[in-house]
Design a protein around this motif. Structure first.
Motif, PDB file in Angstrom:
ATOM      1  N   SER A  56     -21.177  -3.451  33.155  1.00  0.00           N
ATOM      2  CA  SER A  56     -20.112  -2.462  33.303  1.00  0.00           C
ATOM      3  C   SER A  56     -19.859  -1.711  31.997  1.00  0.00           C
ATOM      4  CB  SER A  56     -18.833  -3.181  33.751  1.00  0.00           C
ATOM      5  OG  SER A  56     -17.722  -2.392  33.454  1.00  0.00           O
ATOM      6  N   SER A  57     -19.927  -0.379  32.068  1.00  0.00           N
ATOM      7  CA  SER A  57     -19.671   0.408  30.858  1.00  0.00           C
ATOM      8  C   SER A  57     -18.215   0.233  30.422  1.00  0.00           C
ATOM      9  CB  SER A  57     -19.978   1.875  31.103  1.00  0.00           C
ATOM     10  OG  SER A  57     -19.166   2.360  32.151  1.00  0.00           O
ATOM     11  N   ARG A  58     -17.326   0.030  31.410  1.00  0.00           N
ATOM     12  CA  ARG A  58     -15.903  -0.110  31.088  1.00  0.00           C
ATOM     13  C   ARG A  58     -15.651  -1.416  30.327  1.00  0.00           C
ATOM     14  NH1 ARG A  58     -10.543   0.234  34.385  1.00  0.00           N
ATOM     15  NH2 ARG A  58      -9.312   1.096  32.719  1.00  0.00           N
ATOM     16  N   VAL A  59     -16.286  -2.492  30.783  1.00  0.00           N
ATOM     17  CA  VAL A  59     -16.085  -3.774  30.094  1.00  0.00           C
ATOM     18  C   VAL A  59     -16.721  -3.716  28.708  1.00  0.00           C
ATOM     19  CG1 VAL A  59     -16.546  -6.257  30.178  1.00  0.00           C
ATOM     20  CG2 VAL A  59     -15.987  -5.023  32.264  1.00  0.00           C
ATOM     21  N   ARG A  60     -17.863  -3.027  28.616  1.00  0.00           N
ATOM     22  CA  ARG A  60     -18.503  -2.894  27.303  1.00  0.00           C
ATOM     23  C   ARG A  60     -17.575  -2.148  26.348  1.00  0.00           C
ATOM     24  NH1 ARG A  60     -23.316  -1.868  29.911  1.00  0.00           N
ATOM     25  NH2 ARG A  60     -23.127   0.374  29.602  1.00  0.00           N
ATOM     26  N   ALA A  61     -16.896  -1.109  26.868  1.00  0.00           N
ATOM     27  CA  ALA A  61     -15.959  -0.344  26.043  1.00  0.00           C
ATOM     28  C   ALA A  61     -14.811  -1.252  25.586  1.00  0.00           C
ATOM     29  CB  ALA A  61     -15.417   0.843  26.828  1.00  0.00           C
ATOM     30  N   TYR A  62     -14.324  -2.078  26.496  1.00  0.00           N
ATOM     31  CA  TYR A  62     -13.230  -3.003  26.159  1.00  0.00           C
ATOM     32  C   TYR A  62     -13.659  -3.958  25.046  1.00  0.00           C
ATOM     33  CZ  TYR A  62     -10.292  -7.116  26.429  1.00  0.00           C
ATOM     34  OH  TYR A  62      -9.501  -8.173  26.093  1.00  0.00           O
ATOM     35  N   LEU A  63     -14.866  -4.502  25.192  1.00  0.00           N
ATOM     36  CA  LEU A  63     -15.339  -5.448  24.191  1.00  0.00           C
ATOM     37  C   LEU A  63     -15.556  -4.748  22.853  1.00  0.00           C
ATOM     38  CD1 LEU A  63     -17.807  -7.540  26.371  1.00  0.00           C
ATOM     39  CD2 LEU A  63     -15.515  -8.169  25.605  1.00  0.00           C
ATOM     40  N   GLY A  64     -15.995  -3.498  22.927  1.00  0.00           N
ATOM     41  CA  GLY A  64     -16.174  -2.731  21.697  1.00  0.00           C
ATOM     42  C   GLY A  64     -14.846  -2.518  20.998  1.00  0.00           C
ATOM     43  N   LEU A  65     -13.809  -2.234  21.778  1.00  0.00           N
ATOM     44  CA  LEU A  65     -12.480  -2.026  21.201  1.00  0.00           C
ATOM     45  C   LEU A  65     -11.922  -3.300  20.609  1.00  0.00           C
ATOM     46  CD1 LEU A  65     -10.466   0.191  23.709  1.00  0.00           C
ATOM     47  CD2 LEU A  65     -11.154   0.741  21.396  1.00  0.00           C
ATOM     48  N   ASN A  66     -12.321  -4.407  21.158  1.00  0.00           N
ATOM     49  CA  ASN A  66     -11.731  -5.669  20.728  1.00  0.00           C
ATOM     50  C   ASN A  66     -12.564  -6.446  19.733  1.00  0.00           C
ATOM     51  OD1 ASN A  66      -9.103  -6.098  22.293  1.00  0.00           O
ATOM     52  ND2 ASN A  66     -10.509  -5.138  23.727  1.00  0.00           N
ATOM     53  N   ASN A  67     -13.659  -5.828  19.308  1.00  0.00           N
ATOM     54  CA  ASN A  67     -14.459  -6.388  18.229  1.00  0.00           C
ATOM     55  C   ASN A  67     -14.924  -7.810  18.512  1.00  0.00           C
ATOM     56  OD1 ASN A  67     -15.731  -6.158  15.800  1.00  0.00           O
ATOM     57  ND2 ASN A  67     -14.003  -6.921  14.592  1.00  0.00           N
ATOM     58  N   SER A  68     -15.013  -8.164  19.765  1.00  0.00           N
ATOM     59  CA  SER A  68     -15.430  -9.524  20.075  1.00  0.00           C
ATOM     60  C   SER A  68     -15.879  -9.622  21.512  1.00  0.00           C
ATOM     61  CB  SER A  68     -14.263 -10.484  19.846  1.00  0.00           C
ATOM     62  OG  SER A  68     -14.544 -11.715  20.450  1.00  0.00           O
ATOM     63  N   ALA A  69     -17.029 -10.207  21.698  1.00  0.00           N
ATOM     64  CA  ALA A  69     -17.517 -10.397  23.062  1.00  0.00           C
ATOM     65  C   ALA A  69     -17.135 -11.781  23.560  1.00  0.00           C
ATOM     66  CB  ALA A  69     -19.028 -10.224  23.088  1.00  0.00           C
ATOM     67  N   GLN A  70     -16.338 -12.474  22.742  1.00  0.00           N
ATOM     68  CA  GLN A  70     -16.010 -13.853  23.098  1.00  0.00           C
ATOM     69  C   GLN A  70     -14.904 -13.923  24.141  1.00  0.00           C
ATOM     70  OE1 GLN A  70     -15.698 -16.778  20.041  1.00  0.00           O
ATOM     71  NE2 GLN A  70     -17.841 -16.948  20.600  1.00  0.00           N
ATOM     72  N   TYR A  71     -15.153 -14.760  25.149  1.00  0.00           N
ATOM     73  CA  TYR A  71     -14.130 -15.002  26.151  1.00  0.00           C
ATOM     74  C   TYR A  71     -13.078 -15.928  25.534  1.00  0.00           C
ATOM     75  CZ  TYR A  71     -11.930 -17.329  30.093  1.00  0.00           C
ATOM     76  OH  TYR A  71     -11.014 -17.846  30.956  1.00  0.00           O
ATOM     77  N   GLY A  72     -11.825 -15.669  25.809  1.00  0.00           N
ATOM     78  CA  GLY A  72     -10.796 -16.584  25.333  1.00  0.00           C
ATOM     79  C   GLY A  72      -9.519 -15.861  24.962  1.00  0.00           C
ATOM     80  N   LYS A  74      -6.788 -14.033  22.981  1.00  0.00           N
ATOM     81  CA  LYS A  74      -6.892 -13.119  21.851  1.00  0.00           C
ATOM     82  C   LYS A  74      -5.750 -13.378  20.871  1.00  0.00           C
ATOM     83  CE  LYS A  74     -10.469 -11.183  23.576  1.00  0.00           C
ATOM     84  NZ  LYS A  74     -11.781 -11.554  23.081  1.00  0.00           N
ATOM     85  N   LYS A  75      -6.147 -13.566  19.601  1.00  0.00           N
ATOM     86  CA  LYS A  75      -5.153 -13.971  18.604  1.00  0.00           C
ATOM     87  C   LYS A  75      -4.053 -12.939  18.401  1.00  0.00           C
ATOM     88  CE  LYS A  75      -8.176 -17.009  16.019  1.00  0.00           C
ATOM     89  NZ  LYS A  75      -9.123 -17.083  14.926  1.00  0.00           N
ATOM     90  N   TYR A  76      -4.374 -11.662  18.617  1.00  0.00           N
ATOM     91  CA  TYR A  76      -3.354 -10.645  18.350  1.00  0.00           C
ATOM     92  C   TYR A  76      -2.111 -10.862  19.219  1.00  0.00           C
ATOM     93  CZ  TYR A  76      -4.243  -7.974  22.663  1.00  0.00           C
ATOM     94  OH  TYR A  76      -4.325  -7.577  23.972  1.00  0.00           O
TER      95      TYR A  76
END
Ligand SMILES: [Zn+2]
Length: 189
Positions: A56-72, A74-76
């Motif tokens: 999914s291009s949308r999920v890829r964009a999300y992961l790009g925004l979040n600087n992490s492909a790790q599931y779990g 999010k510290k923020y």
């Protein structure tokens, strides 16, 4: 008698038996079966998550925004006490915003081509995506000046670095101010 002795003794045993038919095993002497089952479910979900990200291009964009492909977790989320600000950050990271990059995707019946989703508030002729909005568009330069001492806001700052900075509460306030300016200007035009 033989038939009866092979019956599973509890629901977890039945689950384990069913999972074995898919080559999945919850037998682990060190852990309670319920804990084992939970770990197995999480492992399977992570595999699903990685496959969805690849597709999914949308999920890829999300992961790009979040600087992490790790599931779990999010510290923020634990760095911002104010619930409204936390929600603002989470929505932006999930592309739940009104930037043209997202609005153009929602146009029906034909989406605006991605490269034509221009910013309407400057004349740079760039696509209004998250990077343009927060780091490039001259419309928000005065807001950036106010926050430059606290946030990495140089023209060459990668978006992922800004979004993963330590000062998430300040980042959220910066985001709110940029969104307010944008909304006011667009309602005037
Ligand atoms: Zn712009």
């Amino acid at each position: 008698m033989g038939r009866k002795s092979r019956l599973p003794i509890c629901w977890l045993a039945q689950v384990a038996e069913r999972l074995l038919t898919y080559n999945l095993c919850i037998n682990n002497d060190q852990l309670l079966p319920s804990v084992c089952l939970k770990q197995l479910a999480e492992k399977q979900y992570i595999i699903h998550h990685q496959m969805a990200a690849a597709d999914s291009s949308r999920v890829r964009a999300y992961l790009g925004l979040n600087n992490s492909a790790q599931y779990g977790y999010k510290k923020y989320l634990s760095k911002v006490d104010n619930a409204q600000l936390r929600k603002t950050l989470a929505r932006f990271r999930c592309a739940n915003h009104k930037l043209q990059i997202e609005l153009g995707r929602q146009v029906k019946p034909v989406k605006v081509p991605m490269q034509h989703r221009y910013c309407k508030l400057c004349n740079l002729g760039e696509v209004e995506d998250e990077d343009h909005f927060l780091l490039v568009c001259p419309t928000y330069q005065s807001v950036r000046e106010r926050f430059r001492g606290s946030l990495p806001l140089t023209a060459i700052t990668p978006l992922a670095e800004l979004l993963s900075c330590q000062q998430q509460g300040i980042l959220a306030r910066f985001l709110v101010q940029c969104q307010t300016v944008r909304s006011e200007l667009l309602h005037q035009t």
